[in-house]
Design a protein around this motif. Structure first.
Motif, short mmCIF file in Angstrom:
data_model
loop_
_atom_site.label_atom_id
_atom_site.label_comp_id
_atom_site.label_asym_id
_atom_site.label_seq_id
_atom_site.Cartn_x
_atom_site.Cartn_y
_atom_site.Cartn_z
N LEU A 25 0.84 -1.20 0.00
CA LEU A 25 0.00 0.00 0.00
C LEU A 25 0.87 1.24 0.00
N GLN A 26 0.44 2.25 -0.75
CA GLN A 26 1.20 3.49 -0.85
C GLN A 26 0.26 4.67 -0.63
N PRO A 27 0.81 5.80 -0.23
CA PRO A 27 -0.03 7.00 -0.13
C PRO A 27 -0.44 7.49 -1.52
N TRP A 28 -1.65 8.02 -1.62
CA TRP A 28 -2.16 8.55 -2.88
C TRP A 28 -1.54 9.92 -3.14
N ASP A 29 -0.99 10.10 -4.33
CA ASP A 29 -0.41 11.38 -4.73
C ASP A 29 -1.27 11.96 -5.85
N ALA A 30 -2.25 12.75 -5.47
CA ALA A 30 -3.20 13.31 -6.44
C ALA A 30 -2.51 14.24 -7.45
N SER A 31 -1.36 14.79 -7.09
CA SER A 31 -0.69 15.72 -7.99
C SER A 31 -0.17 15.03 -9.25
N LYS A 32 -0.03 13.70 -9.22
CA LYS A 32 0.45 12.94 -10.39
C LYS A 32 -0.68 12.59 -11.36
N MET A 33 -1.93 12.73 -10.92
CA MET A 33 -3.05 12.24 -11.71
C MET A 33 -3.94 13.37 -12.21
N THR A 34 -4.35 13.25 -13.47
CA THR A 34 -5.30 14.18 -14.05
C THR A 34 -6.52 13.39 -14.51
N LEU A 35 -7.69 13.80 -14.05
CA LEU A 35 -8.92 13.14 -14.43
C LEU A 35 -9.20 13.38 -15.92
N VAL A 36 -9.43 12.30 -16.66
CA VAL A 36 -9.80 12.39 -18.07
C VAL A 36 -11.32 12.33 -18.19
N ARG A 37 -11.90 11.26 -17.59
CA ARG A 37 -13.36 11.12 -17.56
C ARG A 37 -13.76 10.00 -16.62
N THR A 38 -15.02 10.00 -16.24
CA THR A 38 -15.57 8.90 -15.44
C THR A 38 -15.94 7.78 -16.39
N LEU A 39 -15.51 6.57 -16.05
CA LEU A 39 -15.80 5.41 -16.88
C LEU A 39 -17.11 4.74 -16.47
N GLN A 50 -12.59 5.77 -12.76
CA GLN A 50 -12.23 6.93 -13.57
C GLN A 50 -11.02 6.63 -14.44
N LEU A 51 -11.01 7.23 -15.61
CA LEU A 51 -9.84 7.20 -16.47
C LEU A 51 -9.00 8.40 -16.09
N ASN A 58 3.14 9.49 -18.23
CA ASN A 58 2.28 9.89 -19.34
C ASN A 58 1.45 8.73 -19.89
N THR A 59 0.88 7.91 -18.99
CA THR A 59 0.04 6.80 -19.41
C THR A 59 -1.36 6.94 -18.83
N LYS A 60 -2.32 6.37 -19.55
CA LYS A 60 -3.69 6.33 -19.06
C LYS A 60 -3.84 5.13 -18.13
N VAL A 61 -4.52 5.36 -17.02
CA VAL A 61 -4.77 4.29 -16.06
C VAL A 61 -6.24 4.32 -15.65
N ALA A 62 -6.74 3.17 -15.24
CA ALA A 62 -8.08 3.08 -14.66
C ALA A 62 -7.93 3.14 -13.15
N VAL A 63 -8.72 3.98 -12.53
CA VAL A 63 -8.63 4.17 -11.08
C VAL A 63 -10.02 3.94 -10.48
N LYS A 64 -10.12 2.92 -9.63
CA LYS A 64 -11.35 2.69 -8.89
C LYS A 64 -11.20 3.38 -7.55
N LYS A 65 -12.03 4.38 -7.32
CA LYS A 65 -11.98 5.16 -6.09
C LYS A 65 -13.13 4.72 -5.19
N MET A 66 -12.78 4.33 -3.95
CA MET A 66 -13.76 3.83 -2.99
C MET A 66 -13.51 4.45 -1.62
N PRO A 67 -14.54 4.53 -0.79
CA PRO A 67 -14.31 5.02 0.57
C PRO A 67 -13.40 4.06 1.35
#
Length: 141
Positions: A25-39, A50-51, A58-67
């Motif tokens: 597990l790692q801490p989330w670094d929001a500064s590295k990620m840019t929201l493209v769109r909700t999938l 979210q994509l 510089n790669t696209k990733v899928a991110v599942k965000k959960m509480p």
């Protein structure tokens, strides 16, 4: 058997893969990620998929965000809190991690699980055909 091969997964291998995810597990670094769109909405996980563009490579990733309070920071805590849940995010992560470890390339690369103060983020490579469940539905496998 079939065009994608057969993989037998032992419970001990799945448990080990889940513990490996937990240990990395790692801490989330929001500064590295840019929201493209909700999938899609991830209602059973109380979240959203979210994509995003990862600026570190510089790669696209899928991110599942959960509480975080739902997924919990460990496998054991999740199972203790949600013993009857049909949604098993730790099992999902363990399966993907194990399948890639044994060379099964027909699943997305698991990048990691990241935590903020309130949310958990499961990051995988982006596959433009959607998740495995959706793919199977459309292929009628």
């Amino acid at each position: 058997n079939g065009e994608f091969g057969t993989v037998v997964i032992k419970r001990q291998d799945l448990d080990a893969a889940m513990k490996e995810v937990e240990s990395q597990l790692q801490p989330w670094d929001a500064s590295k990620m840019t929201l493209v769109r909700t999938l899609q909405e991830a209602e059973r996980n109380h979240g959203v998929v979210q994509l995003m563009l990862d600026s570190s490579n510089n790669t696209k990733v899928a991110v599942k965000k959960m509480p975080k309070k739902w997924i919990r920071p460990t496998v054991d805590e999740f199972e203790a809190k949600h013993p009857t849940s049909t949604e098993k995010p730790w099992v999902d992560m363990g399966l993907v991690k194990h399948l890639r470890t044994v060379g099964y390339t027909y699943v997305c690369q698991f990048i990691g699980m990241f935590l903020s103060d309130t949310e958990a983020f499961v990051v995988t490579e982006f596959c433009d055909t959607g998740d495995l469940f959706t793919w199977c539905e459309h292929k009628q496998v």
